[in-house]
Design an enzyme around this catalytic site. Structure first.
Site, PDB file in Angstrom:
ATOM      1  N   ARG A  44      44.237  -1.123  12.317  1.00  0.00           N
ATOM      2  CA  ARG A  44      44.684  -1.927  13.297  1.00  0.00           C
ATOM      3  C   ARG A  44      42.746  -2.459  13.664  1.00  0.00           C
ATOM      4  O   ARG A  44      41.691  -1.149  12.832  1.00  0.00           O
ATOM      5  CB  ARG A  44      44.453  -1.620  13.948  1.00  0.00           C
TER       6      ARG A  44
ATOM      7  N   TYR B  40      59.621  -2.913   8.721  1.00  0.00           N
ATOM      8  CA  TYR B  40      58.681  -2.980   7.306  1.00  0.00           C
ATOM      9  C   TYR B  40      59.761  -3.404   6.407  1.00  0.00           C
ATOM     10  O   TYR B  40      60.116  -2.984   5.592  1.00  0.00           O
ATOM     11  CB  TYR B  40      57.645  -2.223   6.910  1.00  0.00           C
TER      12      TYR B  40
ATOM     13  N   HIS C  17      44.949  -7.576  10.930  1.00  0.00           N
ATOM     14  CA  HIS C  17      46.839  -7.686  10.856  1.00  0.00           C
ATOM     15  C   HIS C  17      47.722  -8.023  10.032  1.00  0.00           C
ATOM     16  O   HIS C  17      48.242  -6.792   9.263  1.00  0.00           O
ATOM     17  CB  HIS C  17      47.685  -7.598  11.940  1.00  0.00           C
TER      18      HIS C  17
ATOM     19  N   ARG D  17      46.996  -5.166   6.986  1.00  0.00           N
ATOM     20  CA  ARG D  17      47.469  -3.749   8.230  1.00  0.00           C
ATOM     21  C   ARG D  17      49.155  -3.977   7.697  1.00  0.00           C
ATOM     22  O   ARG D  17      49.647  -2.661   6.825  1.00  0.00           O
ATOM     23  CB  ARG D  17      47.715  -3.430   9.352  1.00  0.00           C
TER      24      ARG D  17
ATOM     25  N   LYS E  17      45.376   3.983  18.738  1.00  0.00           N
ATOM     26  CA  LYS E  17      45.690   3.515  21.074  1.00  0.00           C
ATOM     27  C   LYS E  17      45.587   4.747  21.850  1.00  0.00           C
ATOM     28  O   LYS E  17      46.557   5.534  20.961  1.00  0.00           O
ATOM     29  CB  LYS E  17      46.973   2.897  21.092  1.00  0.00           C
TER      30      LYS E  17
ATOM     31  N   HIS F 203      51.558   4.497  15.135  1.00  0.00           N
ATOM     32  CA  HIS F 203      52.814   4.542  15.630  1.00  0.00           C
ATOM     33  C   HIS F 203      53.415   5.903  16.641  1.00  0.00           C
ATOM     34  O   HIS F 203      53.789   6.193  15.958  1.00  0.00           O
ATOM     35  CB  HIS F 203      54.064   3.476  15.125  1.00  0.00           C
TER      36      HIS F 203
END
Length: 302
Positions: free
Chosen positions: A150, A276, A241, A244, A174, A267
């Site tokens: 990110r 994806y 992004h 990414r 995150k 994630h």
């Protein structure tokens, strides 16, 4: 019983004083419920109350919205109406919540855009040593594509977070979750050349610096990516992004396990990574159609 608009004003006051919502959220509630009240008034008159609204009227309202806004916005407006009626039910001001009988509109599945391999390869070559900050820009692009970071993770890197000899990065993701991600050989070389050009730095120094020698910010990284992408293709807008997404898609197309990609991307849920698979399935079908003899469109008979 109060007219609908007065009930909405009272609900907004409740949200402001009791729920302590942010001004942005309050404004969204206010805007969505006022729009709903305007529709009800047009259908039933200004004296209509919340009790007068049934699920059929609400369906007509959503049908009208469907011609104007996306399903995600429809869902937000329906959620505001549901909350409004739940509040009125607790007060005993209505006997039912018509919004509970309406299913939330399903959001459109928007597949993430990604560069193909040739485009990604060309992008990595756009910064040159002759340009100001060319070595830095190449290191940034290579790191984003090599590790799928990110942009906030990239800008947060310090020199101590990289292990060039081992080809690894320590990333703070995150929720303050730390993870270790591989760093490809091209990215290792690009970072080494960049650090050599600026004379290294202390372990705690930011890895990527702006023109003033401070930590680079997300907006600057976005400008760097966008500028170099426009050198290889006329895309309207490409963000960090996008690299990414490109990393994840190319990993999947190369045979990587979905769970491994989930770990690399940081994630929390596998469902986030599964988007994806849609992109790669499209690619697989394209390859199948071109390669399999029985997949080709038969020649029309004479």
């Amino acid at each position: 019983m109060q007219p609908l608009m007065e009930q909405i004003r009272a609900f907004r006051l409740h949200l402001e004083t009791e729920r302590n919502l942010s001004p942005h959220t309050l404004a969204a509630y206010d805007r969505d419920l006022r729009q709903f009240a305007a529709f009800v008034a047009a259908e039933m008159g200004d004296s209509a109350t919340a009790e007068d609204v049934d699920h059929l009227l609400l369906r007509r309202y959503l049908a009208q919205l469907g011609t104007q806004i996306r399903k995600s916005s429809q869902g937000r407006k329906l959620a505001a109406i549901r909350s409004f009626y739940r509040h009125l039910l607790r007060l005993g001001s209505v006997s039912r919540n018509p919004a509970e009988l309406i299913a939330t509109p399903k959001r459109e599945q928007r597949l993430p855009f990604h560069l193909d391999i040739d485009q990604a390869t060309a992008l990595m070559e756009t910064p040159t040593e002759e340009e100001n900050y060319g070595l830095r820009d190449r290191a940034i692009l290579e790191t984003l594509y090599s590790s799928g970071l990110r942009v906030s993770e990239l800008t947060g890197l310090a020199i101590r977070d990289i292990n060039l000899a081992g080809g690894m990065l320590r990333v703070m993701g995150k929720g303050g979750k730390e993870r270790i991600v591989p760093l490809g050989s091209r990215a290792v070389r690009a970072i080494q050349e960049y650090l050599d050009s600026r004379g290294g730095g202390t372990a705690t120094a930011p890895l990527f610096l702006n023109s003033r020698g401070d930590r680079i910010n997300r907006r600057s990284v976005a400008r760097i990516v966008d500028a170099h992408v426009h050198e290889i293709a006329a895309f309207k807008h490409i963000s960090p992004h996008t690299l990414r997404h490109t990393f994840a898609t190319h990993m999947l197309e190369g045979g990587a396990d979905l769970r491994a990609i989930q770990e690399l991307l940081g994630h929390a849920s596998l469902s986030t990574t599964q988007k994806y698979t849609h992109v790669s399935l499209d690619r697989l079908m394209e390859v199948y159609d071109k390669a399999h003899p029985k997949a080709r469109t038969p020649e029309p008979e004479e």
